[in-house]
Motif scaffolding. Structure first.
Motif, PDB file in Angstrom:
ATOM      1  N   PHE A  99      25.870  27.852 -26.257  1.00 57.67           N
ATOM      2  CA  PHE A  99      25.724  29.173 -25.655  1.00 57.67           C
ATOM      3  C   PHE A  99      26.547  29.266 -24.370  1.00 57.67           C
ATOM      4  CE2 PHE A  99      23.497  32.092 -22.798  1.00 57.67           C
ATOM      5  CZ  PHE A  99      23.490  33.240 -23.574  1.00 57.67           C
ATOM      6  N   ARG A 100      26.423  28.199 -23.547  1.00 54.66           N
ATOM      7  CA  ARG A 100      27.212  28.169 -22.304  1.00 54.66           C
ATOM      8  C   ARG A 100      28.702  28.250 -22.599  1.00 54.66           C
ATOM      9  NH1 ARG A 100      23.522  24.304 -20.302  1.00 54.66           N
ATOM     10  NH2 ARG A 100      24.828  22.513 -20.762  1.00 54.66           N
ATOM     11  N   ARG A 101      29.085  27.505 -23.644  1.00 52.97           N
ATOM     12  CA  ARG A 101      30.507  27.431 -23.951  1.00 52.97           C
ATOM     13  C   ARG A 101      31.058  28.782 -24.405  1.00 52.97           C
ATOM     14  NH1 ARG A 101      30.808  22.815 -27.522  1.00 52.97           N
ATOM     15  NH2 ARG A 101      30.944  24.156 -29.326  1.00 52.97           N
ATOM     16  N   ASP A 102      30.239  29.500 -25.216  1.00 55.99           N
ATOM     17  CA  ASP A 102      30.742  30.738 -25.808  1.00 55.99           C
ATOM     18  C   ASP A 102      30.504  31.962 -24.940  1.00 55.99           C
ATOM     19  OD1 ASP A 102      31.426  29.174 -27.913  1.00 55.99           O
ATOM     20  OD2 ASP A 102      29.602  29.593 -29.070  1.00 55.99           O
ATOM     21  N   GLU A 103      29.380  31.967 -24.218  1.00 53.67           N
ATOM     22  CA  GLU A 103      28.978  33.200 -23.547  1.00 53.67           C
ATOM     23  C   GLU A 103      29.204  33.198 -22.036  1.00 53.67           C
ATOM     24  OE1 GLU A 103      27.753  35.880 -25.092  1.00 53.67           O
ATOM     25  OE2 GLU A 103      27.697  35.031 -27.111  1.00 53.67           O
ATOM     26  N   LEU A 104      29.316  31.981 -21.458  1.00 56.31           N
ATOM     27  CA  LEU A 104      29.348  31.915 -19.993  1.00 56.31           C
ATOM     28  C   LEU A 104      30.623  31.266 -19.475  1.00 56.31           C
ATOM     29  CD1 LEU A 104      25.693  30.649 -19.332  1.00 56.31           C
ATOM     30  CD2 LEU A 104      26.483  32.993 -19.595  1.00 56.31           C
ATOM     31  N   GLY A 105      30.980  31.655 -18.241  1.00 54.11           N
ATOM     32  CA  GLY A 105      32.093  30.995 -17.561  1.00 54.11           C
ATOM     33  C   GLY A 105      31.610  30.513 -16.203  1.00 54.11           C
ATOM     34  N   PHE A 106      32.218  29.419 -15.701  1.00 55.71           N
ATOM     35  CA  PHE A 106      31.749  28.852 -14.436  1.00 55.71           C
ATOM     36  C   PHE A 106      32.889  28.624 -13.456  1.00 55.71           C
ATOM     37  CE2 PHE A 106      28.748  27.585 -17.652  1.00 55.71           C
ATOM     38  CZ  PHE A 106      27.524  27.814 -17.048  1.00 55.71           C
ATOM     39  N   ILE A 107      32.636  29.001 -12.194  1.00 60.67           N
ATOM     40  CA  ILE A 107      33.557  28.628 -11.109  1.00 60.67           C
ATOM     41  C   ILE A 107      32.706  27.933 -10.048  1.00 60.67           C
ATOM     42  CG2 ILE A 107      35.253  29.460  -9.464  1.00 60.67           C
ATOM     43  CD1 ILE A 107      35.372  32.071 -11.083  1.00 60.67           C
ATOM     44  N   PHE A 108      33.139  26.706  -9.661  1.00 58.27           N
ATOM     45  CA  PHE A 108      32.326  25.957  -8.696  1.00 58.27           C
ATOM     46  C   PHE A 108      33.063  25.807  -7.380  1.00 58.27           C
ATOM     47  CE2 PHE A 108      31.443  24.514 -12.979  1.00 58.27           C
ATOM     48  CZ  PHE A 108      30.077  24.670 -13.051  1.00 58.27           C
ATOM     49  N   GLN A 109      32.267  25.535  -6.334  1.00 60.78           N
ATOM     50  CA  GLN A 109      32.851  25.365  -5.004  1.00 60.78           C
ATOM     51  C   GLN A 109      33.891  24.242  -4.995  1.00 60.78           C
ATOM     52  OE1 GLN A 109      30.017  24.655  -1.895  1.00 60.78           O
ATOM     53  NE2 GLN A 109      31.589  24.467  -0.335  1.00 60.78           N
ATOM     54  N   ASP A 110      33.542  23.118  -5.650  1.00 62.34           N
ATOM     55  CA  ASP A 110      34.469  21.970  -5.631  1.00 62.34           C
ATOM     56  C   ASP A 110      35.356  21.952  -6.883  1.00 62.34           C
ATOM     57  OD1 ASP A 110      32.250  21.573  -7.092  1.00 62.34           O
ATOM     58  OD2 ASP A 110      31.756  19.595  -6.320  1.00 62.34           O
ATOM     59  N   TYR A 111      35.672  23.108  -7.386  1.00 58.40           N
ATOM     60  CA  TYR A 111      36.635  23.334  -8.487  1.00 58.40           C
ATOM     61  C   TYR A 111      36.223  22.732  -9.824  1.00 58.40           C
ATOM     62  CZ  TYR A 111      39.114  23.375  -4.038  1.00 58.40           C
ATOM     63  OH  TYR A 111      39.441  23.551  -2.739  1.00 58.40           O
ATOM     64  N   ASN A 112      35.738  21.467  -9.809  1.00 63.49           N
ATOM     65  CA  ASN A 112      35.355  20.816 -11.060  1.00 63.49           C
ATOM     66  C   ASN A 112      36.444  20.842 -12.128  1.00 63.49           C
ATOM     67  OD1 ASN A 112      32.941  20.001 -10.125  1.00 63.49           O
ATOM     68  ND2 ASN A 112      31.714  21.483 -11.247  1.00 63.49           N
ATOM     69  N   LEU A 113      37.633  20.467 -11.710  1.00 69.41           N
ATOM     70  CA  LEU A 113      38.716  20.314 -12.693  1.00 69.41           C
ATOM     71  C   LEU A 113      38.780  18.842 -13.088  1.00 69.41           C
ATOM     72  CD1 LEU A 113      41.457  22.431 -10.911  1.00 69.41           C
ATOM     73  CD2 LEU A 113      39.969  23.141 -12.786  1.00 69.41           C
ATOM     74  N   LEU A 114      39.239  18.561 -14.280  1.00 73.42           N
ATOM     75  CA  LEU A 114      39.404  17.161 -14.697  1.00 73.42           C
ATOM     76  C   LEU A 114      40.762  16.650 -14.206  1.00 73.42           C
ATOM     77  CD1 LEU A 114      37.982  17.053 -18.330  1.00 73.42           C
ATOM     78  CD2 LEU A 114      36.843  16.647 -16.168  1.00 73.42           C
TER      79      LEU A 114
END
Lengths: 660, 253
Positions: free
Chosen positions: B82-97
């Motif tokens: 559900f998170r993957r399909d319906e939601l998007g996230f932006i975090f303070q510490d970017y959380n990039l790989l």
């Protein structure tokens, strides 16, 4: 807070970090202590006395074991300190001097060592009993193992680990001294490689690596043939090319190939690529050395284990080659033995072979490469038996005039210097020459190895045999033995064999050669005692090598496991991100499995290949059967690696689960 | 139409005598196309609320419904999908790989989807041109600036065309100029793509880009402000006033 209180508190709170290192220490002590205990155990000493090399073998193995333990503990300590770099940095940040931090960690290490050595010794005492039983079973020695607490072993182990502790303390003090605050905080982030773009250099280096390995393999296949002029140099070249090649492959080829694959995806990676491919690529620079080391260690231990297993496995078949019959007597000494057998009513059958000698020129049957090894001295003796005697073994063989066959040509000789029939061979006796056409070469063992001294046997027509015998009666050359009688018992049981063994010795039928004064007496052994002797000799060898192999395997497996544990800890953040944006634990775990398939699979695969070529190059020096022992040991290694990989995956599973 | 409905959401941490109620019954609705800000002093429960709403954390009581689907009662696996399909996230510490390039990072949420590559590529080009990061696609996160990282993160949040984007202090680690540029981008996307965005922030400037701002205090919604037809500066002033009434630590704003 006093220093000791701080130490106890931090150890209590950091159990998770310590437990890995502690386990590694206990494991090393257990392994070492049980081995040394075994070395000084009475029943083991009694059992291995038969082969004189056993005790020196044990001693050599204990040195090897010490190196494995040293290397393993140093590595574990290195990882341990790296994991705690932040803590060490923090101590310094709040104003502790480096000296104080060093003392703090030294204190911890001493505590850990005391604990590990005590626990390890108890476990070692228990496991040594198991190992002792395995060893005696290998030696086919029926004895109840009484395990005594050996003081020598305790002192030995304490000394070894005392020295190790000092080395560890020095290593640690050195690491604390040389690091700056900043680098301590970053220690766990080092050794990341950014594979930027397509470049020729890594491709070249990778290709060179592959080339080196292939060249090494090629050299190994011709190691024991005439093409090799300097054996030692060749071995050094093979080792250098394969090890160097392995490093280059890990350092350059892997990342390069993975990057090529990645580029074809144009940014549209799937989850496996994200979890397995990219981390592997990025860590390759830091991991290349340890992967090479692990691969080489795997290959070496696998090869050694396989070779000694080949010896053990071939103990009876090589005994049959050495002694082709139950009992063998020469030059008429069998008479009293046969009389005794008849008297006891023991059923047997006998075959008698008349023997004579001739000379021949090695240069006529071996290729030029091989002849180089004899350095110009190519005149050699051959044993000759008549066809009618050979018929006792194989009645179908017929020889036309001028024809002959070569028999008893086996083992490493036939591997190193093969003879292809048909070939011309001229037998020589002083001025006489007898040209023959060899129509067949086989490996049937006819005569005792002690009689032939490793030479082959030429089966000729009776007329040729008689002619040579006559020549030898005028002027004797070559072998002194004139006749061999092979005696095989029929339907005999264990008791009978024991009884006959005694008769064989009492009647003097086992005497091969006696000097005129009677001071030197060479004796033959029955096939059974040869088998026993071989088992005994190789039993100790296979035990010590298998023990070392096990130690190597556990050490390399643990190192891979430890490395992966710290990698998992470092990547926990990535798993947290991935789970946040909506990937399930199962999906992540699938990618992790692929990554472990690489991490464990590739060193294992290359290690297996290396050891296969190592074994193939010289297995015939050790025994008569390669495939089965090789497959069995390889399977064992694969299973152990699977166990370590599963442990690793379950650790990752825990990390992924805790990530969110 | 309401994209998000939360009813009587409570969240308690710890057990029994040590229990601390962080959210004390929150009712909330977010309409499609809204850009909602959540403000409040430290410890007021902003981030907890966001985590609970976006299914990363579980509620103790009450329920959350997104796009007509109730989160409570969903299994872990279904929630992740559900998170993957319906939601998007932006975090303070970017959380990039770190190990992935900018492009790979952005496309990450699509890695298990069945969207054809061409379509994915089109979405990507669309987003990166709005966010102005077209020329850094092949770079790694450690080679780009904080602002670029956060834009990458925003592009990743939007690539799957989510019903709702959650942003947790997206400007927290950025300087004011970069922060303003990012917020401009977000409100542009909010308008152009009619994307629904919910943003936690303690920065009044950031909040002034929203169409509605909720104020949280001690785990409850204290008040809410609508931007309406006000200019951004007026709205900013209004937010500041509310903050001072709210008390607590406003020095940071």
């Amino acid at each position: 807070m006093k220093l000791s209180q701080l130490v106890f508190k931090s150890m209590q709170k950091n159990m998770r970090h310590y437990y890995l290192y502690f386990f590694a220490l206990i494991f090393s002590v257990t392994l070492f202590f049980s081995f040394v205990t075994l070395q000084y155990n009475e029943s083991i000493i009694a059992a291995t006395k038969v082969s004189g090399t056993a005790s020196s073998g044990f001693e050599a193995a204990s040195y090897m074991l010490y190196f494995i333990v040293l290397f393993f503990v140093l590595y574990a300590n290195h990882l341990f300190i790296k994991r705690r770099s932040k803590e060490i940095g923090l101590y310094q940040l709040i104003g502790m001097t480096k000296g104080l931090v060093t003392r703090l960690i030294a204190f911890e290490n001493i505590l850990l060592f005391i604990g590990a050595v005590s626990i390890g010794m108890v476990l070692g005492l228990l496991s040594s009993r198991l190992f002792a039983m395995i060893l005696l079973k290998l030696l086919q020695f029926d004895a109840v193992v009484t395990m005594t607490f050996s003081k020598v072993a305790v002192v030995n182990t304490l000394m070894v680990f005392g020295v190790l502790l000092v080395i560890i303390l020095v290593q640690m003090a050195f690491m604390v001294r040389k690091t700056t605050l900043l680098s301590l905080f970053n220690a766990s982030k080092q050794a990341d490689e950014r594979v930027k773009s397509f470049s020729v250099f890594p491709m070249m280096m990778g290709a060179i690596g592959l080339g080196l390995i292939i060249y090494g393999y090629y050299r190994s296949t011709v190691l024991f043939t005439g093409q090799t002029t300097n054996l030692f140099l060749s071995m050094v070249i093979i080792l250098a090319t394969t090890i160097g090649g392995t490093y280059l492959v890990f350092r350059f080829s892997v990342a390069f190939l993975l990057n090529l694959f990645r580029l074809t995806k144009k940014g549209h990676l799937n989850l496996t690529d994200v979890l397995a491919l990219t981390p592997i690529m990025h860590r390759m620079k830091g991991n290349a050395k340890s992967l090479t080391l692990i691969t080489v260690l795997t290959a070496v231990s696998l090869a050694i284990t396989t070779l000694s297993y080949i010896s053990y496995y071939s103990a009876s078949s090589s005994a049959e080659d050495e002694m082709p019959a139950d009992y063998i007597a020469v030059d008429g000494r069998e008479e009293p033995f046969i009389q005794a057998l008849k008297q006891e009513g023991i059923a047997f059958e006998q075959k008698t072979f008349r023997l004579t000698s001739a000379q021949f020129d090695l240069a006529t049957i071996f290729s030029g490469d091989v002849i180089g090894m004899f350095q110009g001295n190519t005149l050699s003796d051959a044993l000759i038996i008549p066809l009618s005697d050979y018929h006792q073994l194989n009645s179908k063989v017929q020889l036309n005039k001028g024809e002959a066959i070569i028999t008893g040509f086996s083992g490493f000789q036939s591997n190193i210097m093969p003879i292809e029939a048909p070939i011309d061979l001229t037998l020589l006796h002083q001025e006489s020459e007898i040209p023959l056409r060899i129509k067949e070469v086989n490996d049937t063992a006819v005569l005792a190895w002690r009689v032939t001294a490793g030479g082959f046997i030429v089966v000729v027509e009776d007329s040729v045999f008689n002619q040579l015998q006559r020549l030898n009666s005028e002027y004797a050359i070559g072998y002194s033995t004139q006749e061999q009688t092979s005696i095989n018992l029929t339907n005999a049981d264990e008791e009978t064999y024991k009884q006959v063994e005694k008769l064989y010795k009492q009647t003097g039928a086992n005497v091969l050669f006696k000097s005129h004064e009677g001071s030197t007496v060479n004796k033959l052994s029955s096939q059974r005692s040869t088998v026993e002797y071989n088992l005994n000799l190789f039993g100790t060898t296979i035990f010590t090598t298998a023990f070392l192999g096990l130690a190597f395997l556990l050490a390399t497996g643990s190192i891979l496991y430890f490395k992966q544990m710290s990698e998992a800890d470092e990547e926990a953040e990535s798993y947290r991100i991935l789970r946040k944006i909506g990937f399930t634990q199962d999906e992540l775990l699938k990618g992790i499995m692929m990554k472990q398939l690489f991490n464990f699979g590739v060193p294992l695969l290359i290690g297996l290949l290396h050891s296969y070529f190592a074994v193939r190059s010289g297995w015939f020096l050790f025994g008569t059967e390669m495939t089965t022992p090789l497959l069995i040991t390889m399977t064992l290694y694969i299973v152990m690696y699977i166990v370590f990989a599963s442990l690793t995956i379950s650790y990752y599973k825990k990390i992924i689960k805790q990530a969110l | 139409m309401s994209i998000l409905i939360a009813r009587k959401v409570r969240k308690t941490y710890g057990k029994r005598s040590l229990a601390q109620e962080v959210l004390k019954g929150i009712d909330l609705e977010v309409e499609k196309g809204e850009f909602v800000g959540i403000m409040g002093p430290s410890g007021s429960g902003k981030t907890t609320l966001l985590n609970v709403l976006c299914s990363i954390d579980q509620v103790t009581d009450g329920f959350v419904e997104i796009n007509g689907q109730k989160l409570q009662g969903m299994k872990e696996r279904t929630l992740a999908k559900f998170r993957r399909d319906e939601l998007g996230f932006i975090f303070q510490d970017y959380n990039l790989l770190d190990t992935l390039t900018v492009k790979e990072n952005i496309l990450l949420p699509l890695s298990l989807s069945t969207i054809p590559k061409a379509a994915a590529e089109k979405r990507l080009q669309d987003l990166v041109s709005i966010l102005g990061i077209s020329d850094i696609l092949s770079k790694y996160p450690n080679e780009i600036s904080g602002g670029q990282k956060q834009r990458t993160s925003a592009a990743r949040a939007l690539i799957s065309n989510p019903s709702l984007v959650f942003a947790d202090e997206p400007t927290g680690a950025l300087d004011s100029k970069t922060a303003t540029a990012l917020l401009d981008n977000l409100s542009e996307i909010n308008k152009a793509k009619n994307a629904t965005i919910m943003m936690v922030t303690h920065d009044a400037v950031a909040a002034s880009f929203c169409s509605r701002v909720l104020f949280l205090k001690d785990g409850q919604i204290y008040t809410e402000l609508y931007k309406g037809d006000k200019s951004r500066t007026e709205f900013f002033q209004q937010i500041l006033n509310t903050q001072s009434v709210l008390g607590g630590e406003q020095g940071e704003a």
